[in-house]
Design an enzyme around this catalytic site. Structure first.
Site, PDB file in Angstrom:
ATOM      1  N   SER A  72     -31.843  10.536 -19.110  1.00 27.12           N
ATOM      2  CA  SER A  72     -31.697  10.466 -20.569  1.00 27.12           C
ATOM      3  C   SER A  72     -32.421   9.253 -21.148  1.00 27.12           C
ATOM      4  O   SER A  72     -32.557   8.223 -20.489  1.00 27.12           O
ATOM      5  CB  SER A  72     -30.204  10.370 -20.905  1.00 27.12           C
ATOM      6  OG  SER A  72     -30.009   9.792 -22.179  1.00 27.12           O
TER       7      SER A  72
ATOM      8  N   TYR B  51     -36.351  10.861 -26.826  1.00 19.39           N
ATOM      9  CA  TYR B  51     -36.223  10.875 -28.284  1.00 19.39           C
ATOM     10  C   TYR B  51     -37.369  10.014 -28.789  1.00 19.39           C
ATOM     11  O   TYR B  51     -37.677   8.982 -28.182  1.00 19.39           O
ATOM     12  CB  TYR B  51     -34.909  10.232 -28.735  1.00 19.39           C
ATOM     13  CG  TYR B  51     -33.653  10.961 -28.342  1.00 19.39           C
ATOM     14  CD1 TYR B  51     -33.425  12.279 -28.715  1.00 19.39           C
ATOM     15  CD2 TYR B  51     -32.650  10.297 -27.635  1.00 19.39           C
ATOM     16  CE1 TYR B  51     -32.237  12.924 -28.363  1.00 19.39           C
ATOM     17  CE2 TYR B  51     -31.471  10.935 -27.289  1.00 19.39           C
ATOM     18  CZ  TYR B  51     -31.278  12.244 -27.660  1.00 19.39           C
ATOM     19  OH  TYR B  51     -30.106  12.879 -27.326  1.00 19.39           O
TER      20      TYR B  51
ATOM     21  N   THR C 114     -36.142  16.305 -26.829  1.00 19.50           N
ATOM     22  CA  THR C 114     -34.931  16.862 -27.450  1.00 19.50           C
ATOM     23  C   THR C 114     -35.137  16.939 -28.961  1.00 19.50           C
ATOM     24  O   THR C 114     -35.426  15.927 -29.604  1.00 19.50           O
ATOM     25  CB  THR C 114     -33.714  15.982 -27.101  1.00 19.50           C
ATOM     26  OG1 THR C 114     -33.569  15.975 -25.683  1.00 19.50           O
ATOM     27  CG2 THR C 114     -32.441  16.517 -27.737  1.00 19.50           C
TER      28      THR C 114
ATOM     29  N   LYS D 188     -36.274  20.861 -25.826  1.00 22.57           N
ATOM     30  CA  LYS D 188     -34.833  21.118 -25.636  1.00 22.57           C
ATOM     31  C   LYS D 188     -34.103  21.100 -26.977  1.00 22.57           C
ATOM     32  O   LYS D 188     -34.238  20.146 -27.750  1.00 22.57           O
ATOM     33  CB  LYS D 188     -34.254  20.038 -24.722  1.00 22.57           C
ATOM     34  CG  LYS D 188     -32.733  20.061 -24.551  1.00 22.57           C
ATOM     35  CD  LYS D 188     -32.293  19.087 -23.481  1.00 22.57           C
ATOM     36  CE  LYS D 188     -30.802  19.062 -23.264  1.00 22.57           C
ATOM     37  NZ  LYS D 188     -30.080  18.222 -24.226  1.00 22.57           N
TER      38      LYS D 188
ATOM     39  N   HIS E 283     -26.950  20.922 -27.512  1.00 23.08           N
ATOM     40  CA  HIS E 283     -26.532  19.560 -27.160  1.00 23.08           C
ATOM     41  C   HIS E 283     -25.063  19.533 -26.729  1.00 23.08           C
ATOM     42  O   HIS E 283     -24.337  18.567 -26.991  1.00 23.08           O
ATOM     43  CB  HIS E 283     -26.756  18.625 -28.360  1.00 23.08           C
ATOM     44  CG  HIS E 283     -27.248  17.255 -27.991  1.00 23.08           C
ATOM     45  ND1 HIS E 283     -28.533  16.834 -28.187  1.00 23.08           N
ATOM     46  CD2 HIS E 283     -26.608  16.178 -27.456  1.00 23.08           C
ATOM     47  CE1 HIS E 283     -28.663  15.584 -27.794  1.00 23.08           C
ATOM     48  NE2 HIS E 283     -27.513  15.154 -27.337  1.00 23.08           N
TER      49      HIS E 283
END
Ligand SMILES: Cc1cc2nc3c(=O)[nH]c(=O)nc-3n(C[C@H](O)[C@H](O)[C@H](O)COP(=O)(O)O)c2cc1C
Length: 349
Positions: free
Chosen positions: A104, A127, A153, A220, A244
């Protein structure tokens, strides 16, 4: 599944209640969180008999990664809150289970350290920061750390309203732990959502993201045919159907419902993956029947890590794969390729 339920109970016992809330919770009234799990059960499996299932093979290839299982680890923030071995343990567990680890952006371990610890394929979730230079540095360095794909994402232009988090306030990270700022998340010492990410991002930005990393980019957070087509048109190498884990827009479509529409729109152009509420082998079989190449799991893996560190996370992944093997044998599917749309139908009640 018994093992997963035991691990979940153990995790609840071991974790501080506010930390448990952070991992378990969703946005708003948590309608989507609940719907995700329920929606898989609304597909009935149609088993076939007298198929040779003497050997059942769960091997799969996703974006060049050859895996023993189609059950991948979803990007989950702040592993240090779950277990002191954090993301290193998660990456090793995934490798040992023949799976793949997705790091992540909000990790508590630097990419370089996770890459050094990992003995299996590694993806990096991203991100995009308002400070593009920061994101560009992350993307440029991904390949040299052996990252096989970047996961962009797209369902977090802003953070969802997670009421449990608002109630509990920011969770402090353990002493000496910080969010890995090299990942573009601007660092930080707690779990509070950061204001640093860029809410003005559009499909056109996929071009520079792809160019900057020189890696396949999976998108995603896709829930509609329109976004699936946009992702493919803009060069996505894979599409991940995801909401999510119910942590963003409460009331949005469950992934078990969105998957068929997305897979239809993609039409085999790129692999489709899915996550959200997948809790046993039957759910994985349903997802593959509805057009997914592979699935990702978040919370079941997180509870495994909290309950037993690296071994616990590995056991969770292996239990899910074992349960998939059983479901495949009982449904008459000796390989993942044998699972077809014909193996599920919509439930009547
Ligand atoms: C505590 C927690 C943190 C998460 N952090 C991230 C993240 O940093 N980036 C991301 O793309 N998704 C994140 N997700 C979403 C997961 O990648 C995944 O979509 C979701 O957990 C799948 O649902 P499941 O937990 O029901 O399996 C997070 C999910 C949870 C539960």
């Amino acid at each position: 599944m018994d093992l997963l339920r035991r691990q979940e109970a153990l995790a609840r016992e071991r974790l501080d209640p506010a930390v448990h809330d952070y991992f378990a919770g969703g946005a708003g009234d948590e309608q989507t969180l609940a719907d995700n799990e329920r929606a898989w059960r609304r597909w009935w499996i149609r088993p076939r008999g007298l198929v040779d299932v003497g050997a059942v093979d769960t091997a799969v290839e996703v974006l060049g990664a050859r895996l023993r299982t189609p059950i991948l680890v979803a990007p989950v923030a702040a592993h240090a809150l779950l277990h002191h071995d954090g993301e290193r343990a998660g990456a090793r567990a995934a490798g040992a289970a023949g799976s793949l680890f997705t790091l992540s952006t909000r990790a508590t371990t630097d990419l370089a350290d996770v890459a050094a610890a990992a003995d299996g394929p590694l993806w990096l979730q991203v991100y995009v920061d308002r400070d593009r230079e920061r994101t560009l540095r992350v993307l440029a360095g991904a390949r040299e750390h052996g990252v096989g794909a970047v996961v962009l994402t797209v369902d977090l232009p802003v953070a969802g309203r997670r009421e449990r988090e608002l109630r509990n306030g920011e969770l402090p990270l353990p002493d000496g732990v910080r969010l890995a700022d090299h990942l573009g998340g601007a660092g930080g010492e707690g779990t509070k959502p950061l204001a640093g990410w860029d809410p003005t991002l559009t499909w056109a930005d996929l071009a520079w993201i792809r160019e900057a990393c020189g890696l396949p980019v999976a998108v995603k957070g896709v829930l509609t045919a329109q976004d699936a087509r946009a992702a493919v048109e803009h060069g996505a190498a894979a599409v991940v159907v995801s909401n999510h884990g119910g942590r963003q827009l409460d009331g949005c479509v469950p992934t078990a419902v969105a998957l068929e529409e997305v897979a239809g729109a993609v039409g085999g152009a790129v692999p489709v993956l899915v996550d959200g509420g997948i809790r046993d082998g039957g759910d994985v079989l349903r997802a593959l029947a509805l057009g997914a190449r592979a699935v990702l799991v978040g919370r079941p893996y997180a509870w495994g890590l909290a309950a037993g560190g690296q071994d616990g996370a590995r056991e969770a992944l292996e239990a899910l794969t074992g349960d998939l093997e059983l479901a495949m044998a009982l449904a008459g599917c000796p390989s993942l390729a044998a699972i077809t749309r014909d193996h599920v139908r919509a439930a009547l009640w």
